[in-house]
Write an enzyme that holds these catalytic residues in place. Structure first.
Site, PDB file in Angstrom:
ATOM      1  N   SER A 172       0.828  -1.199   0.000  1.00 41.56           N
ATOM      2  CA  SER A 172       0.000   0.000   0.000  1.00 41.56           C
ATOM      3  C   SER A 172       0.867   1.256   0.000  1.00 41.56           C
ATOM      4  O   SER A 172       1.585   1.510  -0.957  1.00 41.56           O
ATOM      5  CB  SER A 172      -0.972  -0.046   1.185  1.00 41.56           C
ATOM      6  OG  SER A 172      -1.962   0.946   1.087  1.00 41.56           O
ATOM      7  N   ASP A 277     -10.341  -2.583  -5.714  1.00 40.35           N
ATOM      8  CA  ASP A 277      -9.579  -1.464  -5.163  1.00 40.35           C
ATOM      9  C   ASP A 277      -9.716  -0.247  -6.071  1.00 40.35           C
ATOM     10  O   ASP A 277      -9.563  -0.369  -7.295  1.00 40.35           O
ATOM     11  CB  ASP A 277      -8.106  -1.874  -5.063  1.00 40.35           C
ATOM     12  CG  ASP A 277      -7.282  -0.997  -4.158  1.00 40.35           C
ATOM     13  OD1 ASP A 277      -7.653   0.172  -3.960  1.00 40.35           O
ATOM     14  OD2 ASP A 277      -6.253  -1.481  -3.639  1.00 40.35           O
ATOM     15  N   HIS A 308      -9.002  -3.504  -1.305  1.00 41.02           N
ATOM     16  CA  HIS A 308      -7.710  -3.090  -0.774  1.00 41.02           C
ATOM     17  C   HIS A 308      -7.516  -3.658   0.640  1.00 41.02           C
ATOM     18  O   HIS A 308      -8.362  -3.479   1.513  1.00 41.02           O
ATOM     19  CB  HIS A 308      -7.672  -1.556  -0.723  1.00 41.02           C
ATOM     20  CG  HIS A 308      -6.350  -0.958  -0.400  1.00 41.02           C
ATOM     21  ND1 HIS A 308      -5.462  -0.573  -1.370  1.00 41.02           N
ATOM     22  CD2 HIS A 308      -5.768  -0.650   0.793  1.00 41.02           C
ATOM     23  CE1 HIS A 308      -4.392  -0.049  -0.801  1.00 41.02           C
ATOM     24  NE2 HIS A 308      -4.548  -0.094   0.516  1.00 41.02           N
TER      25      HIS A 308
END
Length: 363
Positions: A172, A277, A308
């Site tokens: 991320s 996502d 996500h």
């Protein structure tokens, strides 16, 4: 591209999991701040099952120390070396944890670093960069890059040999940092050079900067298709960047796809991308730019209909295989092998495995 829109269909296993978690269900209609949401996600994950056996100190040699930042701050880092290594040195992997630039620390990435160290016979350096809101942009990325440069210059001190492989990666926000550093290291001609990137659900281009790349407008559809996704919705994402991190979206040190030159980047890259996502398509775009401009080989694992950070919840079959995919991707970075796009369906009726396909034809 429009062909990736099918991956925005919610996976049945995720829908079932959300129904079992009232907190997640409530988020779909709430206006809770991103800080509250993340705290709730962490609580759910911590209270759920933990399937992965984590190597202990008897299997991995651990060292905690600090390295200097440009402003004199001492950046905490932790190195990992496999005790049963057949060699006195191992390839080097510089790792950056996730957490939206606001959460996490050296413990957040500890499990992944131990597993990667042991299963892939790597020397791993885990970086504890400073976080917002106390330390706003660009403090965190400056720490990340300063620690990277220290590793490049001092790899021998942690029993690492970049000539055997020099990997940079993260999850991320950590994946964002790894992408930014690939460009910075190229431009600064850092020697030794990075040989591979590991980018798990990476942020590549801030939503507020999309209008700066009109030539790729038709490829960046997930920001709209998945704007209300459970784990990362676009409203809270924008809030994070503008109000908490205070990062100018047009700065290539956070929106690294804004770099005008995508040549001479690492020749191998591994991606983990979630189909549900909002930032799915920018990661697929980056994979394509690496192939077309740098001649890179890319392996992409795309998790159909999952959001996500889904891998935090080990109740999900997909989450339990995520770590295995991580090992496979790291082996690809170290040793090569079949590249392409592999769609992970996990119960999604219309998902198919694309193992071995030429990713340039589908991504």
């Amino acid at each position: 591209m429009a062909q990736h829109a099918k991956y925005s269909k919610v996976n049945p296993q995720w829908e079932e999991f959300v129904r079992s978690q009232p907190t997640l269900s409530n988020f779909r209609t709430s206006d809770d701040h991103i800080i509250q949401r993340r705290a709730a996600f962490q609580k759910i994950a911590a209270e759920g099952p933990q399937y992965r056996p984590i190597p202990g100190d008897s299997e991995v040699t651990i060292r905690n120390f600090t390295v200097p930042a440009r402003d004199g701050y001492q950046i905490p880092v932790r190195s990992y070396f496999p005790k049963q290594s057949s060699s006195s040195t191992c390839p080097l992997f510089v790792y950056y944890h996730g957490g939206g630039w606001t959460f996490g620390d050296i413990e957040t990435g500890d499990d992944n670093c131990r597993l990667l160290c042991l299963h892939n016979q790597l020397c791993v350096l885990n970086i504890d960069y400073r976080l917002a809101p106390k330390h706003v942009f660009p403090t965190g990325i400056n720490d990340a890059y300063d620690a990277f440069k220290w590793a490049a210059q001092n790899a021998h001190s942690i029993s690492a040999d970049p000539a055997k492989g020099f990997l940079v990666g993260g999850v991320s926000a950590g994946g964002n940092m790894a992408g930014v550093i690939a460009y910075l290291a190229r431009d600064d001609k850092i020697d030794p050079s990075i040989t591979g990137l590991l980018l798990s659900i990476p942020c590549c281009l801030m939503p507020q900067a999309f209008d700066r790349l009109p030539q790729w407008k038709d490829e960046l559809l997930s920001i709209e298709l998945n704007k209300h996704s459970d784990m990362l919705d676009v409203r809270s994402y924008n809030q994070l960047i503008q109000d908490i991190l205070k990062a100018p979206p047009e700065d290539p040190k956070i929106s690294f796809l804004l770099n005008p030159d995508h040549t001479k980047l690492p020749l191998r890259a591994y991606f983990q991308i979630a189909g549900l996502d909002p930032i799915r398509d920018e990661a697929l775009l980056f994979a394509r730019l690496l192939r077309e401009h740098s001649g890179s080989k890319t392996l992409v694992h795309l998790y159909d209909g999952l959001p996500h950070g889904f891998w935090r919840f080990q109740e999900l079959p997909a989450a339990r295989s995520w770590a295995g995919d991580l090992y496979e991707g790291t082996q690809f970075l170290l040793n090569g092998g079949q590249d392409g796009l592999v769609v992970k369906g996990y119960g999604q009726p219309d998902a198919q495995s694309n193992a071995g396909r030429d990713v340039s034809k589908v991504a």
